[in-house]
Design a protein around this motif. Structure first.
Motif, PDB file in Angstrom:
ATOM      1  N   SER A 268       0.861  -1.398   0.017  1.00  0.00           N
ATOM      2  CA  SER A 268      -0.083   0.086   0.192  1.00  0.00           C
ATOM      3  C   SER A 268       0.801   1.249   0.035  1.00  0.00           C
ATOM      4  O   SER A 268       1.781   1.321   0.767  1.00  0.00           O
ATOM      5  CB  SER A 268      -0.833  -0.007   1.049  1.00  0.00           C
ATOM      6  N   GLY A 269       0.634   2.158  -0.860  1.00  0.00           N
ATOM      7  CA  GLY A 269       1.155   3.545  -0.972  1.00  0.00           C
ATOM      8  C   GLY A 269       2.498   3.364  -1.899  1.00  0.00           C
ATOM      9  O   GLY A 269       3.207   4.642  -2.101  1.00  0.00           O
ATOM     10  N   LEU A 270       2.832   2.102  -2.353  1.00  0.00           N
ATOM     11  CA  LEU A 270       4.203   1.858  -3.229  1.00  0.00           C
ATOM     12  C   LEU A 270       4.011   2.465  -4.733  1.00  0.00           C
ATOM     13  O   LEU A 270       4.892   2.905  -5.351  1.00  0.00           O
ATOM     14  CB  LEU A 270       4.661   0.493  -3.172  1.00  0.00           C
ATOM     15  N   GLY A 271       2.652   2.743  -5.051  1.00  0.00           N
ATOM     16  CA  GLY A 271       2.539   2.896  -6.422  1.00  0.00           C
ATOM     17  C   GLY A 271       3.104   1.811  -7.478  1.00  0.00           C
ATOM     18  O   GLY A 271       3.192   0.617  -7.026  1.00  0.00           O
ATOM     19  N   MET A 272       2.802   2.021  -8.823  1.00  0.00           N
ATOM     20  CA  MET A 272       3.058   0.915  -9.729  1.00  0.00           C
ATOM     21  C   MET A 272       4.486   1.399 -10.815  1.00  0.00           C
ATOM     22  O   MET A 272       4.493   0.718 -11.696  1.00  0.00           O
ATOM     23  CB  MET A 272       1.775   0.995 -10.494  1.00  0.00           C
ATOM     24  N   ASP A 273       4.937   2.468 -10.423  1.00  0.00           N
ATOM     25  CA  ASP A 273       6.059   2.921 -11.202  1.00  0.00           C
ATOM     26  C   ASP A 273       7.020   2.059 -11.143  1.00  0.00           C
ATOM     27  O   ASP A 273       8.055   2.126 -12.305  1.00  0.00           O
ATOM     28  CB  ASP A 273       6.694   4.185 -10.820  1.00  0.00           C
ATOM     29  N   TRP A 274       7.222   1.095 -10.391  1.00  0.00           N
ATOM     30  CA  TRP A 274       8.268  -0.054 -10.334  1.00  0.00           C
ATOM     31  C   TRP A 274       7.984  -1.069 -11.362  1.00  0.00           C
ATOM     32  O   TRP A 274       9.048  -1.895 -11.704  1.00  0.00           O
ATOM     33  CB  TRP A 274       8.479  -0.846  -8.881  1.00  0.00           C
ATOM     34  N   LEU A 275       6.775  -1.330 -11.834  1.00  0.00           N
ATOM     35  CA  LEU A 275       6.574  -1.982 -13.018  1.00  0.00           C
ATOM     36  C   LEU A 275       6.949  -1.732 -14.135  1.00  0.00           C
ATOM     37  O   LEU A 275       7.022  -0.553 -14.630  1.00  0.00           O
ATOM     38  CB  LEU A 275       5.148  -2.385 -12.992  1.00  0.00           C
ATOM     39  N   SER A 276       7.556  -2.680 -15.061  1.00  0.00           N
ATOM     40  CA  SER A 276       7.938  -2.433 -16.314  1.00  0.00           C
ATOM     41  C   SER A 276       6.784  -2.045 -17.114  1.00  0.00           C
ATOM     42  O   SER A 276       6.051  -2.113 -16.690  1.00  0.00           O
ATOM     43  CB  SER A 276       8.710  -3.668 -16.972  1.00  0.00           C
ATOM     44  N   GLN A 277       7.035  -1.275 -18.337  1.00  0.00           N
ATOM     45  CA  GLN A 277       6.046  -0.693 -19.223  1.00  0.00           C
ATOM     46  C   GLN A 277       4.973  -1.825 -19.575  1.00  0.00           C
ATOM     47  O   GLN A 277       4.046  -1.917 -19.755  1.00  0.00           O
ATOM     48  CB  GLN A 277       6.574   0.152 -20.194  1.00  0.00           C
ATOM     49  N   GLU A 278       5.929  -3.155 -19.777  1.00  0.00           N
ATOM     50  CA  GLU A 278       5.237  -4.095 -20.489  1.00  0.00           C
ATOM     51  C   GLU A 278       4.102  -4.897 -19.143  1.00  0.00           C
ATOM     52  O   GLU A 278       3.006  -5.167 -19.699  1.00  0.00           O
ATOM     53  CB  GLU A 278       6.125  -5.411 -20.932  1.00  0.00           C
ATOM     54  N   GLU A 279       4.650  -4.740 -18.102  1.00  0.00           N
ATOM     55  CA  GLU A 279       3.907  -5.041 -17.042  1.00  0.00           C
ATOM     56  C   GLU A 279       2.682  -4.374 -16.726  1.00  0.00           C
ATOM     57  O   GLU A 279       1.451  -4.615 -16.653  1.00  0.00           O
ATOM     58  CB  GLU A 279       4.861  -5.253 -15.625  1.00  0.00           C
ATOM     59  N   GLN A 280       2.800  -2.967 -16.888  1.00  0.00           N
ATOM     60  CA  GLN A 280       1.874  -2.013 -16.748  1.00  0.00           C
ATOM     61  C   GLN A 280       0.570  -2.209 -17.728  1.00  0.00           C
ATOM     62  O   GLN A 280      -0.402  -2.123 -17.343  1.00  0.00           O
ATOM     63  CB  GLN A 280       2.335  -0.710 -16.601  1.00  0.00           C
ATOM     64  N   SER A 281       1.220  -2.502 -18.922  1.00  0.00           N
ATOM     65  CA  SER A 281       0.393  -2.595 -19.838  1.00  0.00           C
ATOM     66  C   SER A 281      -0.733  -3.802 -19.834  1.00  0.00           C
ATOM     67  O   SER A 281      -1.855  -3.857 -20.082  1.00  0.00           O
ATOM     68  CB  SER A 281       0.680  -2.802 -21.345  1.00  0.00           C
ATOM     69  N   ARG A 282       0.190  -4.849 -19.341  1.00  0.00           N
ATOM     70  CA  ARG A 282      -0.659  -6.168 -18.869  1.00  0.00           C
ATOM     71  C   ARG A 282      -1.669  -5.964 -17.782  1.00  0.00           C
ATOM     72  O   ARG A 282      -2.688  -6.334 -17.812  1.00  0.00           O
ATOM     73  CB  ARG A 282       0.259  -7.179 -18.489  1.00  0.00           C
ATOM     74  N   LEU A 283      -1.438  -5.299 -16.808  1.00  0.00           N
ATOM     75  CA  LEU A 283      -2.206  -4.989 -15.752  1.00  0.00           C
ATOM     76  C   LEU A 283      -3.062  -4.231 -16.110  1.00  0.00           C
ATOM     77  O   LEU A 283      -4.386  -4.129 -15.608  1.00  0.00           O
ATOM     78  CB  LEU A 283      -1.316  -4.364 -14.627  1.00  0.00           C
ATOM     79  N   SER A 284      -3.188  -3.236 -17.044  1.00  0.00           N
ATOM     80  CA  SER A 284      -4.216  -2.325 -17.212  1.00  0.00           C
ATOM     81  C   SER A 284      -5.413  -3.161 -17.845  1.00  0.00           C
ATOM     82  O   SER A 284      -6.528  -2.580 -17.982  1.00  0.00           O
ATOM     83  CB  SER A 284      -3.601  -1.187 -17.950  1.00  0.00           C
ATOM     84  N   ALA A 285      -5.135  -4.091 -18.618  1.00  0.00           N
ATOM     85  CA  ALA A 285      -5.909  -4.852 -19.221  1.00  0.00           C
ATOM     86  C   ALA A 285      -6.560  -5.878 -18.473  1.00  0.00           C
ATOM     87  O   ALA A 285      -7.602  -6.573 -18.799  1.00  0.00           O
ATOM     88  CB  ALA A 285      -5.139  -5.587 -20.512  1.00  0.00           C
ATOM     89  N   MET A 286      -6.109  -6.052 -17.139  1.00  0.00           N
ATOM     90  CA  MET A 286      -7.042  -6.963 -16.187  1.00  0.00           C
ATOM     91  C   MET A 286      -8.017  -6.433 -15.553  1.00  0.00           C
ATOM     92  O   MET A 286      -8.173  -5.314 -15.136  1.00  0.00           O
ATOM     93  CB  MET A 286      -5.961  -7.345 -15.086  1.00  0.00           C
ATOM     94  N   THR A 287      -9.387  -6.954 -15.631  1.00  0.00           N
ATOM     95  CA  THR A 287     -10.389  -6.099 -14.730  1.00  0.00           C
ATOM     96  C   THR A 287     -10.875  -6.989 -13.788  1.00  0.00           C
ATOM     97  O   THR A 287     -11.411  -6.276 -12.734  1.00  0.00           O
ATOM     98  CB  THR A 287     -11.489  -6.250 -15.742  1.00  0.00           C
ATOM     99  N   ALA A 288     -10.557  -8.178 -13.533  1.00  0.00           N
ATOM    100  CA  ALA A 288     -10.726  -8.852 -11.885  1.00  0.00           C
ATOM    101  C   ALA A 288      -9.754  -8.494 -11.004  1.00  0.00           C
ATOM    102  O   ALA A 288      -8.589  -8.565 -11.158  1.00  0.00           O
ATOM    103  CB  ALA A 288     -10.511 -10.247 -12.226  1.00  0.00           C
ATOM    104  N   SER A 289     -10.262  -8.099  -9.870  1.00  0.00           N
ATOM    105  CA  SER A 289      -9.440  -7.500  -8.797  1.00  0.00           C
ATOM    106  C   SER A 289      -8.519  -8.597  -8.321  1.00  0.00           C
ATOM    107  O   SER A 289      -7.392  -8.053  -7.987  1.00  0.00           O
ATOM    108  CB  SER A 289     -10.473  -7.024  -7.581  1.00  0.00           C
ATOM    109  N   ARG A 290      -9.215  -9.780  -8.039  1.00  0.00           N
ATOM    110  CA  ARG A 290      -8.271 -10.741  -7.532  1.00  0.00           C
ATOM    111  C   ARG A 290      -7.159 -11.096  -8.292  1.00  0.00           C
ATOM    112  O   ARG A 290      -5.897 -11.248  -8.007  1.00  0.00           O
ATOM    113  CB  ARG A 290      -9.052 -12.076  -7.725  1.00  0.00           C
ATOM    114  N   ARG A 291      -7.251 -11.119  -9.813  1.00  0.00           N
ATOM    115  CA  ARG A 291      -6.054 -11.325 -10.625  1.00  0.00           C
ATOM    116  C   ARG A 291      -5.189 -10.126 -10.702  1.00  0.00           C
ATOM    117  O   ARG A 291      -3.935 -10.461 -10.799  1.00  0.00           O
ATOM    118  CB  ARG A 291      -6.641 -11.414 -12.099  1.00  0.00           C
ATOM    119  N   ARG A 292      -5.756  -9.070 -10.359  1.00  0.00           N
ATOM    120  CA  ARG A 292      -4.682  -7.860 -10.500  1.00  0.00           C
ATOM    121  C   ARG A 292      -3.859  -8.122  -9.106  1.00  0.00           C
ATOM    122  O   ARG A 292      -2.651  -7.644  -9.103  1.00  0.00           O
ATOM    123  CB  ARG A 292      -5.539  -6.520 -10.380  1.00  0.00           C
ATOM    124  N   THR A 293      -4.449  -8.447  -7.952  1.00  0.00           N
ATOM    125  CA  THR A 293      -3.578  -8.472  -6.736  1.00  0.00           C
ATOM    126  C   THR A 293      -2.625  -9.477  -6.915  1.00  0.00           C
ATOM    127  O   THR A 293      -1.349  -9.390  -6.517  1.00  0.00           O
ATOM    128  CB  THR A 293      -4.735  -9.041  -5.502  1.00  0.00           C
TER     129      THR A 293
END
Length: 235
Positions: free
Chosen positions: A26-51
């Motif tokens: 909590s509070g770490l943000g998502m900047d540490w994820l690679s661009q490829e990972e951030q793109s993949r994460l943004s396509a996920m809609t299920a909260s459990r899968r994102r977690t």
């Protein structure tokens, strides 16, 4: 096993709670994820899968930094739609390393090694049609080794399933070919070193391939409560 410090190709295994990891981010943000990972994460809609995704990528970086060196924030990982993640960039001072991730229920496992490695964890407290699943997973001549007792059959199934999944992950990380799960055969190795390790707890089973009692190091309170056994792989 956790205190092993010598021998070739030491593999480090860590097993954690997904919810516990995610709560700590909590509070770490998502900047540490690679661009490829951030793109993949943004396509996920299920909260459990994102977690699961976020917790897994954080744990992989932590394990890589602990095993291979460098800052965890300096590792960039790929995020293919179908396939295991790979290391895109690593700290300049870090050693060569490979990693494997697996999750089941609230369990998240990560294995890191200087050689290609595979890990699989499964929640193993659910009753299923183990006879049918074993017939699907094994070649006919391998079914003779399956125990007749229902409880032993359940234990055998989860050991075999995680072993075969870990083996597949290791094989596909080392080459582009993907063999059939049924083609792999694992048998208990008794007192011999074997080629893989299985840890079975009250509610989960975890397997690492390749690994032996002298090459596997583990972290995580849950792994201290499991029963470990060595297995050998034969073609």
């Amino acid at each position: 096993m956790s205190a092993s410090t010598s021998g070739p190709a030491l593999t480090r295994l860590r097993l954690e709670s997904i919810e516990a990891i995610h709560a700590g981010l909590s509070g770490l943000g998502m900047d540490w994820l690679s661009q490829e990972e951030q793109s993949r994460l943004s396509a996920m809609t299920a909260s459990r899968r994102r977690t699961q995704f976020i917790a897994g990528r954080w744990l992989a970086r932590q394990c890589l930094a602990a095993r291979a060196g460098g800052r965890w924030q300096d590792y960039a990982l790929s995020a293919p739609d179908d396939g295991a993640p790979q290391i895109l960039t690593r700290p300049s001072a870090s050693e060569q390393g490979y990693f494997s991730l697996s999750h089941s229920g609230d369990w998240l496992a990560c294995a890191v090694s200087p050689q290609p490695v595979g890990v699989d964890v499964e929640c193993s407290d659910r009753v299923r049609d183990f006879q049918a699943l074993n017939e699907w997973m094994h070649e006919p001549d391998a079914l003779q080794a399956i125990p007749g007792d229902a409880q032993q059959q359940q234990t055998w199934f989860y050991a075999q399933w995680t072993l075969k999944e870990a083996w597949l992950k290791q094989v596909t990380s080392a080459s582009s070919s993907r063999p059939l799960m049924r083609s792999a055969r694992f048998t208990p190795c008794g007192d011999s070193p074997g080629t893989a390790m299985v840890g079975q707890g009250a509610a989960f089973t975890v397997a690492v391939y390749p690994a032996t009692p002298t090459t596997l190091q583990w972290e995580g309170c849950a792994l201290g409560q499991v029963q470990w056994a060595g297995w050998k792989h034969s073609d």
